[in-house]
Design a protein around this motif. Structure first.
Motif, mmCIF file in Angstrom:
data_model
loop_
_atom_site.group_PDB
_atom_site.id
_atom_site.type_symbol
_atom_site.label_atom_id
_atom_site.label_comp_id
_atom_site.label_asym_id
_atom_site.label_seq_id
_atom_site.Cartn_x
_atom_site.Cartn_y
_atom_site.Cartn_z
ATOM 1 N N PRO A 1 0.406 -1.256 0.260
ATOM 2 C CA PRO A 1 -0.349 0.412 -0.166
ATOM 3 C C PRO A 1 0.888 1.158 0.177
ATOM 4 C CG PRO A 1 -0.755 -1.502 1.329
ATOM 5 C CD PRO A 1 0.366 -2.156 1.417
ATOM 6 N N LEU A 2 2.250 1.268 0.639
ATOM 7 C CA LEU A 2 2.515 2.195 0.536
ATOM 8 C C LEU A 2 3.354 2.577 -0.467
ATOM 9 C CD1 LEU A 2 4.543 2.174 4.200
ATOM 10 C CD2 LEU A 2 1.809 3.415 3.614
ATOM 11 N N SER A 3 4.424 2.008 -1.309
ATOM 12 C CA SER A 3 4.458 1.532 -2.421
ATOM 13 C C SER A 3 3.977 2.449 -3.438
ATOM 14 C CB SER A 3 4.747 0.637 -3.171
ATOM 15 O OG SER A 3 4.249 -0.562 -3.641
ATOM 16 N N GLY A 4 2.280 1.586 -3.392
ATOM 17 C CA GLY A 4 0.975 2.629 -4.573
ATOM 18 C C GLY A 4 0.684 4.213 -4.228
ATOM 19 N N LEU A 5 1.076 3.719 -2.706
ATOM 20 C CA LEU A 5 0.532 5.607 -2.095
ATOM 21 C C LEU A 5 1.641 6.112 -3.086
ATOM 22 C CD1 LEU A 5 -1.398 7.615 -0.835
ATOM 23 C CD2 LEU A 5 0.502 7.071 1.207
ATOM 24 N N VAL A 6 2.773 5.900 -3.367
ATOM 25 C CA VAL A 6 4.242 7.072 -3.691
ATOM 26 C C VAL A 6 3.975 7.178 -5.048
ATOM 27 C CG1 VAL A 6 6.521 6.931 -4.239
ATOM 28 C CG2 VAL A 6 5.491 6.636 -1.482
ATOM 29 N N LEU A 7 3.828 5.752 -5.972
ATOM 30 C CA LEU A 7 3.197 6.392 -7.340
ATOM 31 C C LEU A 7 2.265 6.341 -7.625
ATOM 32 C CD1 LEU A 7 3.680 2.117 -8.371
ATOM 33 C CD2 LEU A 7 4.975 4.117 -8.729
ATOM 34 N N GLY A 8 0.837 6.439 -6.331
ATOM 35 C CA GLY A 8 -0.277 7.379 -6.712
ATOM 36 C C GLY A 8 -0.358 9.053 -6.700
ATOM 37 N N ILE A 9 0.710 8.718 -6.154
ATOM 38 C CA ILE A 9 1.520 10.805 -5.902
ATOM 39 C C ILE A 9 2.500 11.195 -7.285
ATOM 40 C CG2 ILE A 9 2.737 12.702 -4.674
ATOM 41 C CD1 ILE A 9 1.600 10.775 -2.212
ATOM 42 N N ILE A 10 2.725 9.883 -7.573
ATOM 43 C CA ILE A 10 3.717 10.629 -8.536
ATOM 44 C C ILE A 10 2.824 11.048 -9.979
ATOM 45 C CG2 ILE A 10 5.067 9.698 -10.259
ATOM 46 C CD1 ILE A 10 6.485 8.859 -8.196
ATOM 47 N N ILE A 11 2.285 9.451 -9.988
ATOM 48 C CA ILE A 11 0.743 9.761 -11.504
ATOM 49 C C ILE A 11 -0.255 10.943 -11.050
ATOM 50 C CG2 ILE A 11 -1.347 8.765 -12.380
ATOM 51 C CD1 ILE A 11 -0.193 6.183 -11.737
ATOM 52 N N LEU A 12 -0.635 11.443 -9.243
ATOM 53 C CA LEU A 12 -1.667 12.915 -9.591
ATOM 54 C C LEU A 12 -0.362 14.164 -10.008
ATOM 55 C CD1 LEU A 12 -3.754 12.278 -6.356
ATOM 56 C CD2 LEU A 12 -4.255 12.165 -8.526
ATOM 57 N N ILE A 13 1.413 13.990 -9.577
ATOM 58 C CA ILE A 13 1.424 15.449 -9.633
ATOM 59 C C ILE A 13 1.685 15.367 -11.442
ATOM 60 C CG2 ILE A 13 3.794 15.914 -9.849
ATOM 61 C CD1 ILE A 13 3.806 15.059 -6.998
ATOM 62 N N SER A 14 2.179 14.304 -11.716
ATOM 63 C CA SER A 14 2.507 13.900 -13.348
ATOM 64 C C SER A 14 1.143 14.415 -14.344
ATOM 65 C CB SER A 14 2.701 12.700 -13.881
ATOM 66 O OG SER A 14 1.791 11.758 -13.611
ATOM 67 N N LEU A 15 -0.435 14.277 -13.874
ATOM 68 C CA LEU A 15 -1.533 14.783 -13.933
ATOM 69 C C LEU A 15 -1.992 16.503 -14.287
ATOM 70 C CD1 LEU A 15 -4.000 11.886 -12.960
ATOM 71 C CD2 LEU A 15 -3.390 12.486 -15.490
ATOM 72 N N LEU A 16 -1.437 16.042 -13.219
ATOM 73 C CA LEU A 16 -1.244 17.965 -12.690
ATOM 74 C C LEU A 16 -0.246 18.952 -13.831
ATOM 75 C CD1 LEU A 16 -1.975 20.581 -10.417
ATOM 76 C CD2 LEU A 16 -0.127 19.786 -9.246
ATOM 77 N N GLY A 17 1.077 18.123 -14.447
ATOM 78 C CA GLY A 17 2.045 18.741 -15.468
ATOM 79 C C GLY A 17 1.538 19.433 -16.332
ATOM 80 N N THR A 18 0.364 18.081 -16.422
ATOM 81 C CA THR A 18 -0.217 17.559 -17.986
ATOM 82 C C THR A 18 -0.802 18.655 -18.236
ATOM 83 O OG1 THR A 18 0.318 15.573 -17.983
ATOM 84 C CG2 THR A 18 -1.504 16.342 -19.593
ATOM 85 N N ILE A 19 -1.901 19.130 -16.716
ATOM 86 C CA ILE A 19 -2.914 20.603 -16.850
ATOM 87 C C ILE A 19 -2.109 21.577 -17.066
ATOM 88 C CG2 ILE A 19 -4.831 21.520 -15.463
ATOM 89 C CD1 ILE A 19 -5.062 19.534 -14.530
ATOM 90 N N LEU A 20 -1.101 22.102 -15.994
ATOM 91 C CA LEU A 20 -0.600 23.383 -16.008
ATOM 92 C C LEU A 20 0.114 23.186 -17.357
ATOM 93 C CD1 LEU A 20 0.393 23.219 -11.834
ATOM 94 C CD2 LEU A 20 -1.007 24.572 -13.261
ATOM 95 N N LEU A 21 1.121 22.418 -17.557
ATOM 96 C CA LEU A 21 2.213 22.828 -18.470
ATOM 97 C C LEU A 21 1.869 22.144 -19.654
ATOM 98 C CD1 LEU A 21 5.421 21.337 -16.848
ATOM 99 C CD2 LEU A 21 4.812 24.566 -17.138
ATOM 100 N N GLY A 22 0.240 21.662 -20.106
ATOM 101 C CA GLY A 22 0.512 21.007 -21.701
ATOM 102 C C GLY A 22 0.379 22.117 -22.600
#
Length: 143
Positions: free
Chosen positions: A60-81
């Protein structure tokens, strides 16, 4: 019966993510594949009745870290698109992020409540991850 259905849903979500990775050839697909694979592996370990309690913490903790990385990359997609996203595309990214956060919360709930995780719970996590990733599929295909 419900456990089999949820295990089939988890397996189908992994197949869907592999197809996403092959079609889009994006690095985010690898992260999503690892996230869904970790959830499905945790479900299989719980179903088998494993005695390795470290996996109940590590996965679960590794899933949480991967999920945070995915959410940050989604935010980057929105902001830096490079292209402006329409309101409907922004809403789809928001829904995708909410389903991803819900899946992570459900997956980490046994850790927060200090209870033993159940295979049915991990099946729900796999279904939430499948919904999350299928929501934003066409947005990834456009880029």
């Amino acid at each position: 019966m419900i456990d089999r259905t949820l295990m089939i849903c988890g397996f189908l979500s992994l197949i869907g993510i592999v197809i996403l990775l092959v079609v889009t050839q994006l690095w985010m697909g690898i992260l999503v594949l690892l996230l869904c694979g970790g959830a499905f592996a945790h479900q299989l370990l719980l179903k088998a009745g494993h005695r390795l309690n470290a996996f109940d913490l590590i996965l679960p903790l590794s899933g949480l870290v991967l999920g945070i990385i995915i959410l940050i990359s989604l935010l980057g997609t929105i902001l830096l698109g490079k292209q402006l996203l329409s309101v409907s595309e922004q809403l789809e990214l928001l829904v995708r992020s909410l389903f991803l956060m819900a899946a992570l919360l459900v997956w980490c709930a046994p850790l927060l409540l200090q209870k033993k995780a159940a295979p049915t719970l991990l099946g729900i996590v796999c279904v939430l991850l499948l919904i999350s990733e299928s929501t934003g599929l066409h947005l990834l295909l456009q880029s």
